[in-house]
Design a protein around this motif. Structure first.
Motif, PDB file in Angstrom:
ATOM      1  N   ALA A  92      -3.518 -20.324   6.102  1.00 26.51           N
ATOM      2  CA  ALA A  92      -3.807 -21.513   6.895  1.00 26.51           C
ATOM      3  C   ALA A  92      -5.291 -21.568   7.250  1.00 26.51           C
ATOM      4  O   ALA A  92      -5.918 -22.633   7.165  1.00 26.51           O
ATOM      5  N   ALA A  93      -5.875 -20.437   7.606  1.00 23.41           N
ATOM      6  CA  ALA A  93      -7.309 -20.397   7.923  1.00 23.41           C
ATOM      7  C   ALA A  93      -8.143 -20.712   6.691  1.00 23.41           C
ATOM      8  O   ALA A  93      -9.138 -21.443   6.761  1.00 23.41           O
ATOM      9  N   ALA A  94      -7.741 -20.174   5.543  1.00 25.72           N
ATOM     10  CA  ALA A  94      -8.467 -20.444   4.293  1.00 25.72           C
ATOM     11  C   ALA A  94      -8.386 -21.921   3.931  1.00 25.72           C
ATOM     12  O   ALA A  94      -9.390 -22.544   3.566  1.00 25.72           O
ATOM     13  N   GLU A  95      -7.203 -22.494   4.036  1.00 21.16           N
ATOM     14  CA  GLU A  95      -7.026 -23.904   3.691  1.00 21.16           C
ATOM     15  C   GLU A  95      -7.793 -24.800   4.662  1.00 21.16           C
ATOM     16  O   GLU A  95      -8.382 -25.811   4.247  1.00 21.16           O
ATOM     17  N   GLU A  96      -7.828 -24.447   5.920  1.00 26.69           N
ATOM     18  CA  GLU A  96      -8.617 -25.202   6.896  1.00 26.69           C
ATOM     19  C   GLU A  96     -10.095 -25.160   6.526  1.00 26.69           C
ATOM     20  O   GLU A  96     -10.802 -26.166   6.582  1.00 26.69           O
ATOM     21  N   ARG A  97     -10.560 -23.992   6.129  1.00 24.21           N
ATOM     22  CA  ARG A  97     -11.955 -23.842   5.688  1.00 24.21           C
ATOM     23  C   ARG A  97     -12.236 -24.753   4.498  1.00 24.21           C
ATOM     24  O   ARG A  97     -13.250 -25.445   4.450  1.00 24.21           O
ATOM     25  N   PHE A  98     -11.338 -24.748   3.528  1.00 28.76           N
ATOM     26  CA  PHE A  98     -11.524 -25.572   2.339  1.00 28.76           C
ATOM     27  C   PHE A  98     -11.614 -27.056   2.693  1.00 28.76           C
ATOM     28  O   PHE A  98     -12.477 -27.769   2.181  1.00 28.76           O
ATOM     29  N   VAL A  99     -10.731 -27.518   3.540  1.00 31.84           N
ATOM     30  CA  VAL A  99     -10.734 -28.936   3.927  1.00 31.84           C
ATOM     31  C   VAL A  99     -12.049 -29.272   4.620  1.00 31.84           C
ATOM     32  O   VAL A  99     -12.659 -30.313   4.345  1.00 31.84           O
ATOM     33  N   GLU A 100     -12.502 -28.398   5.516  1.00 30.53           N
ATOM     34  CA  GLU A 100     -13.773 -28.637   6.215  1.00 30.53           C
ATOM     35  C   GLU A 100     -14.951 -28.709   5.239  1.00 30.53           C
ATOM     36  O   GLU A 100     -15.912 -29.441   5.471  1.00 30.53           O
ATOM     37  N   LEU A 101     -14.870 -27.967   4.144  1.00 31.21           N
ATOM     38  CA  LEU A 101     -15.949 -27.960   3.148  1.00 31.21           C
ATOM     39  C   LEU A 101     -15.825 -29.091   2.129  1.00 31.21           C
ATOM     40  O   LEU A 101     -16.699 -29.268   1.286  1.00 31.21           O
ATOM     41  N   GLY A 102     -14.731 -29.837   2.176  1.00 29.05           N
ATOM     42  CA  GLY A 102     -14.526 -30.940   1.237  1.00 29.05           C
ATOM     43  C   GLY A 102     -13.662 -30.578   0.048  1.00 29.05           C
ATOM     44  O   GLY A 102     -13.536 -31.374  -0.886  1.00 29.05           O
ATOM     45  N   GLY A 103     -13.054 -29.410   0.065  1.00 35.09           N
ATOM     46  CA  GLY A 103     -12.183 -29.000  -1.032  1.00 35.09           C
ATOM     47  C   GLY A 103     -10.894 -29.797  -1.044  1.00 35.09           C
ATOM     48  O   GLY A 103     -10.416 -30.250  -0.011  1.00 35.09           O
ATOM     49  N   ARG A 104     -10.334 -29.945  -2.248  1.00 38.50           N
ATOM     50  CA  ARG A 104      -9.121 -30.748  -2.388  1.00 38.50           C
ATOM     51  C   ARG A 104      -7.952 -30.003  -2.988  1.00 38.50           C
ATOM     52  O   ARG A 104      -6.820 -30.482  -2.946  1.00 38.50           O
ATOM     53  N   ARG A 105      -8.200 -28.841  -3.552  1.00 40.17           N
ATOM     54  CA  ARG A 105      -7.111 -28.116  -4.214  1.00 40.17           C
ATOM     55  C   ARG A 105      -7.454 -26.644  -4.226  1.00 40.17           C
ATOM     56  O   ARG A 105      -8.559 -26.252  -4.591  1.00 40.17           O
ATOM     57  N   GLY A 106      -6.508 -25.819  -3.835  1.00 36.96           N
ATOM     58  CA  GLY A 106      -6.733 -24.380  -3.861  1.00 36.96           C
ATOM     59  C   GLY A 106      -6.034 -23.725  -5.031  1.00 36.96           C
ATOM     60  O   GLY A 106      -4.944 -24.151  -5.417  1.00 36.96           O
ATOM     61  N   ASP A 107      -6.679 -22.735  -5.610  1.00 40.55           N
ATOM     62  CA  ASP A 107      -6.007 -21.931  -6.628  1.00 40.55           C
ATOM     63  C   ASP A 107      -6.130 -20.468  -6.251  1.00 40.55           C
ATOM     64  O   ASP A 107      -7.036 -20.075  -5.530  1.00 40.55           O
ATOM     65  N   ALA A 108      -5.190 -19.702  -6.722  1.00 35.73           N
ATOM     66  CA  ALA A 108      -5.118 -18.295  -6.342  1.00 35.73           C
ATOM     67  C   ALA A 108      -5.073 -17.401  -7.567  1.00 35.73           C
ATOM     68  O   ALA A 108      -4.429 -17.741  -8.562  1.00 35.73           O
ATOM     69  N   MET A 109      -5.742 -16.278  -7.467  1.00 39.44           N
ATOM     70  CA  MET A 109      -5.667 -15.244  -8.496  1.00 39.44           C
ATOM     71  C   MET A 109      -4.543 -14.295  -8.078  1.00 39.44           C
ATOM     72  O   MET A 109      -4.640 -13.635  -7.038  1.00 39.44           O
ATOM     73  N   VAL A 110      -3.464 -14.268  -8.861  1.00 39.22           N
ATOM     74  CA  VAL A 110      -2.300 -13.453  -8.526  1.00 39.22           C
ATOM     75  C   VAL A 110      -1.917 -12.632  -9.756  1.00 39.22           C
ATOM     76  O   VAL A 110      -1.754 -13.199 -10.838  1.00 39.22           O
ATOM     77  N   LEU A 111      -1.801 -11.338  -9.581  1.00 37.81           N
ATOM     78  CA  LEU A 111      -1.431 -10.482 -10.705  1.00 37.81           C
ATOM     79  C   LEU A 111      -0.037 -10.841 -11.217  1.00 37.81           C
ATOM     80  O   LEU A 111       0.898 -11.039 -10.432  1.00 37.81           O
TER      81      LEU A 111
END
Length: 141
Positions: A92-111
């Motif tokens: 939730a903190a990461a996604e909030e950061r992204f929205v504040e920076l103007g990000g629109r989509r998150g992707d994750a590196m998952v093994l």
């Protein structure tokens, strides 16, 4: 977990983060060293997000944004503290950061082999995209 504190890492946290990853993160990364994590914190001070409980480091996530895409790495929760909402709070903190920076989509590196992580990411609303394949090239030995 009323005493859970989410905050950005600072240079004083580097050794604790590296020790934490040895215990809590799945798989090592070529960047898991003081110089690599130090560069991350210096270049993008809000990107390494920590969860602390009672002053103890219990979770991390890297929320990197390159101006175009939002990337998540190193979501890790201490094995003794899992299934208590720490990972969700970090995301939730990461996604909030992204929205504040103007990000629109998150992707994750998952093994691929980390089935426990797959469950956690799906529960958080993320899904694998089978049409994409990750290609990598180490830039240093």
């Amino acid at each position: 977990m009323n005493d859970l504190r989410i905050r950005a890492a600072n240079p004083d946290d580097l050794d604790a983060v590296l020790a934490f990853w040895k215990e809590a993160a799945e798989g090592a990364s070529i960047s898991d060293d003081r110089a690599g994590v130090g560069r991350l914190v210096a270049r993008d001070p809000g990107s390494l997000i920590l969860a602390e409980f009672g002053g103890e480091l219990v979770g991390t996530v890297i929320a990197g944004f390159d101006g175009w895409r939002c990337h998540l790495y190193r979501l890790a929760v201490h094995p003794d503290r899992r299934r208590r909402g720490i990972g969700s709070a970090l995301l939730a903190a990461a996604e909030e950061r992204f929205v504040e920076l103007g990000g629109r989509r998150g992707d994750a590196m998952v093994l691929v082999r980390n089935a426990l992580a797959h469950h956690a990411w799906r529960a958080a609303g993320y899904a694998p995209e089978p049409q994409w394949q990750r290609w990598v090239k180490p830039l240093v030995d």
